[in-house]
Design a protein around this motif. Structure first.
Motif, mmCIF file in Angstrom:
data_model
loop_
_atom_site.group_PDB
_atom_site.id
_atom_site.type_symbol
_atom_site.label_atom_id
_atom_site.label_comp_id
_atom_site.label_asym_id
_atom_site.label_seq_id
_atom_site.Cartn_x
_atom_site.Cartn_y
_atom_site.Cartn_z
ATOM 1 N N LYS A 24 0.835 -0.987 -0.398
ATOM 2 C CA LYS A 24 0.095 -0.118 0.390
ATOM 3 C C LYS A 24 0.391 0.812 0.186
ATOM 4 O O LYS A 24 0.534 2.389 -0.582
ATOM 5 C CB LYS A 24 -0.816 0.130 1.090
ATOM 6 C CG LYS A 24 -1.913 -0.791 1.055
ATOM 7 C CD LYS A 24 -2.769 -0.704 1.656
ATOM 8 C CE LYS A 24 -4.239 -1.367 1.602
ATOM 9 N NZ LYS A 24 -5.381 -2.009 2.757
ATOM 10 N N SER A 77 -14.261 0.551 1.441
ATOM 11 C CA SER A 77 -12.545 1.017 1.836
ATOM 12 C C SER A 77 -12.722 0.407 2.611
ATOM 13 O O SER A 77 -13.398 -0.731 3.457
ATOM 14 C CB SER A 77 -12.548 2.665 2.378
ATOM 15 O OG SER A 77 -13.779 2.599 2.907
ATOM 16 N N PRO A 116 -5.664 -2.486 -7.936
ATOM 17 C CA PRO A 116 -5.343 -1.177 -7.274
ATOM 18 C C PRO A 116 -6.575 0.348 -7.636
ATOM 19 O O PRO A 116 -7.106 0.208 -9.101
ATOM 20 C CB PRO A 116 -4.159 -0.561 -8.477
ATOM 21 C CG PRO A 116 -3.923 -1.478 -9.272
ATOM 22 C CD PRO A 116 -4.286 -2.675 -9.044
ATOM 23 N N ARG A 118 -6.059 4.001 -6.569
ATOM 24 C CA ARG A 118 -5.609 4.729 -6.377
ATOM 25 C C ARG A 118 -5.501 5.460 -7.799
ATOM 26 O O ARG A 118 -5.517 5.238 -8.915
ATOM 27 C CB ARG A 118 -3.896 4.284 -5.901
ATOM 28 C CG ARG A 118 -4.342 3.797 -3.889
ATOM 29 C CD ARG A 118 -2.988 3.333 -3.810
ATOM 30 N NE ARG A 118 -2.601 2.181 -4.244
ATOM 31 C CZ ARG A 118 -1.609 1.570 -4.218
ATOM 32 N NH1 ARG A 118 -0.632 1.508 -3.278
ATOM 33 N NH2 ARG A 118 -1.564 0.077 -5.138
ATOM 34 N N ASP A 119 -5.506 6.632 -7.034
ATOM 35 C CA ASP A 119 -4.567 7.955 -8.458
ATOM 36 C C ASP A 119 -3.948 7.532 -8.399
ATOM 37 O O ASP A 119 -2.628 6.963 -7.774
ATOM 38 C CB ASP A 119 -4.673 9.213 -7.239
ATOM 39 C CG ASP A 119 -5.938 9.475 -6.198
ATOM 40 O OD1 ASP A 119 -6.733 8.901 -7.310
ATOM 41 O OD2 ASP A 119 -6.526 10.516 -5.824
#
Length: 164
Positions: A24, A77, A116, A118-119
């Motif tokens: 992460k 989340s 993933p 994520r940005d």
């Protein structure tokens, strides 16, 4: 087995065998294929689970930047505390138009998440023969395809010989 060979075997095994909490902190960089044809350069980025509205592609001088801001749902989340979960449950129940849940149902919680969400921002430096005015992009089946045409004057051409 010494310490160096243990570390070497850990890294050679790939991050797939490392527990999730270790990966992460690693920044997300999508996998890309870059190809060259006679007419264009093509970039394919692997980005499953996104929509075309989540991408921002910009060109500044010869730098092509591709960014994405993934908007995760409250139920996605997996590291939320109990207070956050109960607050998001209340928000989901209060907002009846966006995401409906039944009174007795429990919002989904991921048990394993390997893709993933994520940005990211990734920049490619374009070669001099790339035509920035005609760049096109499409998104289908989790792959972002970007086509950068080459300038015609830089393409190889045959020169005819005339008799004098």
């Amino acid at each position: 087995m010494n310490t160096i060979s243990m570390l070497d075997s850990l890294f050679n095994a790939g991050l797939g065998t490392v527990p999730c909490y270790v990966t992460k902190s690693v920044p997300f960089v999508p996998k890309a294929d870059v190809r060259q044809t006679k007419e264009a350069y093509k970039i394919d980025l692997e980005l499953p689970g996104r929509t075309e509205d989540e991408f921002d592609i910009t060109l500044e001088k010869n730098n092509l930047s591709i960014a994405s801001r993934k908007i995760a749902k409250a139920a996605e989340s997996d590291n939320d505390s109990e207070e956050k979960t109960s607050a998001s449950d209340a928000a989901l129940k209060a907002d009846s138009g966006a995401f409906k849940t039944h009174e007795n149902s429990v919002p989904e919680k991921y048990l394993l998440r390997e893709r993933p969400v994520r940005d990211f921002k990734r920049t490619f430096i374009l070669p001099e023969d790339a035509s920035g005015e005609e760049i096109s992009a499409s998104y289908k089946n989790g792959i972002l395809n970007i086509t950068i045409p080459r300038k015609p004057e830089t393409l190889p051409r045959k020169i005819n010989i005339t008799c004098a």
